[in-house]
Motif scaffolding. Structure first.
Motif, PDB file in Angstrom:
ATOM      1  N   ALA A  20       0.828  -1.214   0.000  1.00 58.50           N
ATOM      2  CA  ALA A  20       0.000   0.000   0.000  1.00 58.50           C
ATOM      3  C   ALA A  20       0.857   1.257   0.000  1.00 58.50           C
ATOM      4  O   ALA A  20       0.367   2.343  -0.341  1.00 58.50           O
ATOM      5  N   HIS A  21       2.112   1.127   0.358  1.00 63.68           N
ATOM      6  CA  HIS A  21       3.026   2.267   0.410  1.00 63.68           C
ATOM      7  C   HIS A  21       3.963   2.307  -0.799  1.00 63.68           C
ATOM      8  O   HIS A  21       4.933   3.064  -0.783  1.00 63.68           O
ATOM      9  N   PHE A  22       3.670   1.509  -1.814  1.00 67.63           N
ATOM     10  CA  PHE A  22       4.468   1.561  -3.034  1.00 67.63           C
ATOM     11  C   PHE A  22       3.958   2.705  -3.904  1.00 67.63           C
ATOM     12  O   PHE A  22       2.793   2.744  -4.280  1.00 67.63           O
ATOM     13  N   ASP A  23       4.847   3.633  -4.231  1.00 67.51           N
ATOM     14  CA  ASP A  23       4.488   4.794  -5.049  1.00 67.51           C
ATOM     15  C   ASP A  23       5.392   4.810  -6.277  1.00 67.51           C
ATOM     16  O   ASP A  23       6.582   5.128  -6.163  1.00 67.51           O
ATOM     17  N   PRO A  24       4.875   4.469  -7.449  1.00 69.13           N
ATOM     18  CA  PRO A  24       5.721   4.421  -8.644  1.00 69.13           C
ATOM     19  C   PRO A  24       6.432   5.735  -8.941  1.00 69.13           C
ATOM     20  O   PRO A  24       7.579   5.731  -9.399  1.00 69.13           O
ATOM     21  N   LYS A  25       5.782   6.865  -8.673  1.00 64.63           N
ATOM     22  CA  LYS A  25       6.405   8.152  -8.964  1.00 64.63           C
ATOM     23  C   LYS A  25       7.615   8.396  -8.069  1.00 64.63           C
ATOM     24  O   LYS A  25       8.637   8.926  -8.520  1.00 64.63           O
ATOM     25  N   VAL A  26       7.497   8.018  -6.797  1.00 65.18           N
ATOM     26  CA  VAL A  26       8.613   8.187  -5.867  1.00 65.18           C
ATOM     27  C   VAL A  26       9.793   7.321  -6.289  1.00 65.18           C
ATOM     28  O   VAL A  26      10.947   7.772  -6.322  1.00 65.18           O
ATOM     29  N   LEU A  27       9.516   6.067  -6.621  1.00 62.46           N
ATOM     30  CA  LEU A  27      10.588   5.168  -7.034  1.00 62.46           C
ATOM     31  C   LEU A  27      11.208   5.645  -8.337  1.00 62.46           C
ATOM     32  O   LEU A  27      12.440   5.630  -8.496  1.00 62.46           O
ATOM     33  N   ALA A  28      10.377   6.072  -9.280  1.00 67.42           N
ATOM     34  CA  ALA A  28      10.897   6.545 -10.565  1.00 67.42           C
ATOM     35  C   ALA A  28      11.814   7.746 -10.378  1.00 67.42           C
ATOM     36  O   ALA A  28      12.852   7.861 -11.050  1.00 67.42           O
ATOM     37  N   GLN A  29      11.467   8.634  -9.470  1.00 69.71           N
ATOM     38  CA  GLN A  29      12.310   9.798  -9.215  1.00 69.71           C
ATOM     39  C   GLN A  29      13.669   9.382  -8.667  1.00 69.71           C
ATOM     40  O   GLN A  29      14.704   9.949  -9.044  1.00 69.71           O
ATOM     41  N   PHE A  30      13.682   8.381  -7.789  1.00 74.93           N
ATOM     42  CA  PHE A  30      14.960   7.921  -7.244  1.00 74.93           C
ATOM     43  C   PHE A  30      15.814   7.296  -8.335  1.00 74.93           C
ATOM     44  O   PHE A  30      17.023   7.552  -8.419  1.00 74.93           O
ATOM     45  N   PHE A  31      15.205   6.471  -9.183  1.00 78.69           N
ATOM     46  CA  PHE A  31      15.948   5.922 -10.315  1.00 78.69           C
ATOM     47  C   PHE A  31      16.530   7.045 -11.169  1.00 78.69           C
ATOM     48  O   PHE A  31      17.685   6.986 -11.603  1.00 78.69           O
TER      49      PHE A  31
END
Length: 368
Positions: free
Chosen positions: A255-266
């Motif tokens: 429920a705490h997986f945010d694709p935008k947050v992960l994409a920004q880190f990548f």
């Protein structure tokens, strides 16, 4: 047992005496990009790699496991066998038997071996930790690196030099308390990278870290401070080539997986000119009482969502799962009557599961 003067592992020597490790139809150094649709084949068509963590004992004792790894992987990562406590449990007495067995298997089946992990707080030999506490002497670390890295230079082109250096809540810079930090301060990371470059001038050198995947405050802090560490290393000219994202996913956290947050880190890591390895992908289940089909669907969905983000970023160059089969996962059973944790591509009978297809579909996003 062998001391630090033991001759280095040689692909030529292994292939000359490979009677116990048949070639199984592979030519060393040649990578197939078309074939039966294995994960290795899909990765090859995408210009990428697929790998799994392996154990020397299983390769030797379980022919079906060995055949599955041969079929599916073009890179293998020793799960334990390259770690300091395993290689040198007594000072000056190095035993490379198990690591050499994996290197032999890799050479015989046309694979590379990823080096994991040289400096890790949980795998430092106890005698080394005691010695560094008594007298901080970098030569203790350097001798270990010099003994291990050149030995596998022909088959190992990527190394996790530092494993899991971050831990929130201790220091403003986020560095984990460890025997290395206590002995040498934060500069131990740069020094280890520089020595690794000396002994492996053409290899890619990585820092490998976990807990970067979800939108929790502690993981947000970890991503921020790890990025600062990487930026500082790049600015100082340290020989750092990439980041290993372990990606130990947990269904209880989805429920705490945010694709935008992960994409920004990548994006942030890639903007530093660093490669990203998905280095230890697996999924910890939350509920083992569900029907098997539902469990597998939930695992595959978590993997698919993560890899959709990863494959959209060209900095990501490979995927390695931390194991290939549920038969030999490090993850505990989630409980219930439905068997062990089902967070790897193959089930305990080495049959592909929906997670397997989620990985192959991810390679298809790159043309694989």
């Amino acid at each position: 047992m062998a001391d630090a003067r033991t001759p280095g592992w040689s692909r030529r020597a292994v292939l000359a005496g490979v009677g116990a490790a048949p070639l199984m139809g592979f030519a060393p150094g040649r990578e197939a990009v078309k074939g039966d649709g294995s994960l290795k084949d899909h990765a090859g068509r995408a210009g990428m790699q697929y790998g799994a963590a392996v154990r020397a004992s299983l390769l030797a004792e379980q022919p079906d496991y060995r055949a599955a790894v041969t079929r599916e992987c073009n890179i293998v990562t020793p799960e334990l066998e390259l770690k300091w406590a395993w290689l040198e449990p007594q000072r000056g007495q190095l035993s490379f038997t198990s690591a050499d067995a994996i290197a032999s298997f890799a050479a015989a089946t046309g694979k590379a071996m990823h080096g994991a992990a040289l400096l890790w707080h949980l795998s430092i030999a106890p005698w080394a930790a005691e010695a560094l506490a008594d007298q901080p002497d970098w030569m203790i670390v350097r001798r270990f690196l010099a003994s291990v890295i050149p030995r596998y230079g022909e088959v190992t082109h990527t190394w996790d030099v530092i494993n899991e250096p971050m831990d929130m809540g201790h220091r403003m810079d986020g560095l984990r308390p460890s025997p290395y930090l206590a002995a040498f301060g934060p500069d131990y990371i740069r020094r280890a990278l520089e020595d690794a470059r000396l002994y492996a001038p053409r290899a890619k050198l990585f820092i490998n870290e976990f807990g970067l995947d979800y939108d929790f405050p502690v993981e947000r802090d970890k991503r921020y401070l790890l990025l600062k560490l990487l930026e500082g290393l790049k600015t100082s000219g340290a020989p750092i080539d990439g980041l290993g994202m372990q990606a130990h996913l947990e269904l209880a956290k989805q429920a705490h997986f945010d694709p935008k947050v992960l994409a920004q880190f990548f994006d942030d890591v890639g903007s530093l000119g660093l490669e990203i390895r998905i280095s230890e992908l697996d999924v910890k289940e939350a509920n083992g009482t569900l029907a098997t089909a539902e469990r597998d669907a939930r695992v595959a969905d978590a993997v698919r969502r993560y890899l959709d983000v990863a494959m959209a970023n060209r900095a990501v160059g490979s995927i390695t799962t931390w194991g290939l089969s549920d038969r030999c996962s490090w993850l505990d059973s989630p409980g219930g009557k439905a068997g062990p944790n089902r967070g790897l591509p193959l089930d305990a009978a080495l049959r592909p599961k929906p997670m397997y297809h989620a990985i192959s579909e991810a390679y298809a996003l790159r043309g694989g």
